[in-house]
Design a protein around this motif. Sequence first.
Motif, PDB file in Angstrom:
ATOM      1  N   LYS A 110       0.825  -1.218   0.000  1.00 26.36           N
ATOM      2  CA  LYS A 110       0.000   0.000   0.000  1.00 26.36           C
ATOM      3  C   LYS A 110       0.859   1.268   0.000  1.00 26.36           C
ATOM      4  N   LEU A 111       2.064   1.167   0.528  1.00 27.38           N
ATOM      5  CA  LEU A 111       2.949   2.327   0.565  1.00 27.38           C
ATOM      6  C   LEU A 111       3.653   2.583  -0.761  1.00 27.38           C
ATOM      7  N   VAL A 112       3.868   1.534  -1.572  1.00 19.84           N
ATOM      8  CA  VAL A 112       4.626   1.740  -2.811  1.00 19.84           C
ATOM      9  C   VAL A 112       3.836   1.441  -4.081  1.00 19.84           C
ATOM     10  N   ARG A 113       2.793   0.627  -3.999  1.00 23.38           N
ATOM     11  CA  ARG A 113       1.985   0.331  -5.190  1.00 23.38           C
ATOM     12  C   ARG A 113       0.747   1.232  -5.183  1.00 23.38           C
ATOM     13  N   THR A 114       0.992   2.541  -5.137  1.00 26.68           N
ATOM     14  CA  THR A 114      -0.102   3.515  -5.047  1.00 26.68           C
ATOM     15  C   THR A 114      -0.832   3.694  -6.370  1.00 26.68           C
ATOM     16  N   TYR A 115      -0.371   3.004  -7.398  1.00 24.85           N
ATOM     17  CA  TYR A 115      -1.018   3.053  -8.713  1.00 24.85           C
ATOM     18  C   TYR A 115      -2.166   2.048  -8.819  1.00 24.85           C
ATOM     19  N   THR A 116      -2.440   1.298  -7.742  1.00 26.37           N
ATOM     20  CA  THR A 116      -3.506   0.304  -7.766  1.00 26.37           C
ATOM     21  C   THR A 116      -4.142   0.181  -6.394  1.00 26.37           C
ATOM     22  N   ASP A 117      -5.363  -0.357  -6.369  1.00 24.30           N
ATOM     23  CA  ASP A 117      -6.007  -0.654  -5.094  1.00 24.30           C
ATOM     24  C   ASP A 117      -6.030  -2.165  -4.843  1.00 24.30           C
ATOM     25  N   ARG A 118      -5.251  -2.906  -5.618  1.00 23.58           N
ATOM     26  CA  ARG A 118      -5.206  -4.361  -5.482  1.00 23.58           C
ATOM     27  C   ARG A 118      -3.939  -4.748  -4.720  1.00 23.58           C
ATOM     28  N   HIS A 119      -4.135  -5.085  -3.457  1.00 23.30           N
ATOM     29  CA  HIS A 119      -2.992  -5.393  -2.596  1.00 23.30           C
ATOM     30  C   HIS A 119      -3.091  -6.793  -1.985  1.00 23.30           C
ATOM     31  N   GLY A 120      -3.906  -7.649  -2.582  1.00 22.25           N
ATOM     32  CA  GLY A 120      -4.002  -9.020  -2.118  1.00 22.25           C
ATOM     33  C   GLY A 120      -2.741  -9.801  -2.418  1.00 22.25           C
ATOM     34  N   LEU A 121      -2.546 -10.899  -1.697  1.00 21.15           N
ATOM     35  CA  LEU A 121      -1.351 -11.718  -1.899  1.00 21.15           C
ATOM     36  C   LEU A 121      -1.269 -12.240  -3.324  1.00 21.15           C
ATOM     37  N   LYS A 122      -2.390 -12.629  -3.878  1.00 24.54           N
ATOM     38  CA  LYS A 122      -2.409 -13.128  -5.259  1.00 24.54           C
ATOM     39  C   LYS A 122      -1.956 -12.043  -6.228  1.00 24.54           C
TER      40      LYS A 122
END
Length: 211
Positions: free
Chosen positions: A107-119
């Motif tokens: 969530k801190l570095v992949r701010t270009y998406t709202d998909r933060h699931g393990l998959k």
Amino acid sequence: MTVHFHEEDLPDGVLEGTSDLAVDTETMGLITHRDRLCVVQISDGSGDEHLVRFSPSSDYDAPNLSRILADPNRVKLYHFGRFDLAAIQFYLGVVAAPVFCTKIASKLVRTYTDRHGLKNLTDELLGENISKQQQSSDWGGPVLNEAQRDYAASDVRFLHRLRDELIVRLEREGRMEIAQACFDFLPTRAALDIAGWDGRDIFSHNEGYYS
């Protein structure tokens, strides 16, 4: 790569050492006090995963597992560590820290998406595909089938590699320090969840004192 299955505790001598540990839990649901801890998954990143299953009548006396989880010299890698820390603390009575949480890092570095699931993470960062078909499975049954065991193992199988990739991005974006502060706070956040503040933001100005 082998998935090792154990009842009630790790055998003597298993996972001893200094390597950081990937950790996950399976419970009967999402309410810690109500939904008992059924399985703890753990791996030192060497290629094997260990599953410890607890019965409905378990007293959660697991000295080997508890000692390893509580070792302050071994970082515990989680995906959404807040939940797992609370389950482990409530049932096993230990604080399984220090912590690195791949969901917070994402969530801190992949701010270009709202998909933060393990998959999502394993697919994008590692090019690996994991199945989530057993996510809503009955983990309290008398037998865990092979699909359940493989699903549980996959939840810790990639955390070491994900941690390494996410650290590169955290450092690149200058967010490693704030990430570490979040990781350090997670055991306290889990303790607040256990104590009844799971649905309250105590840092918010808007919620009343008696809410």
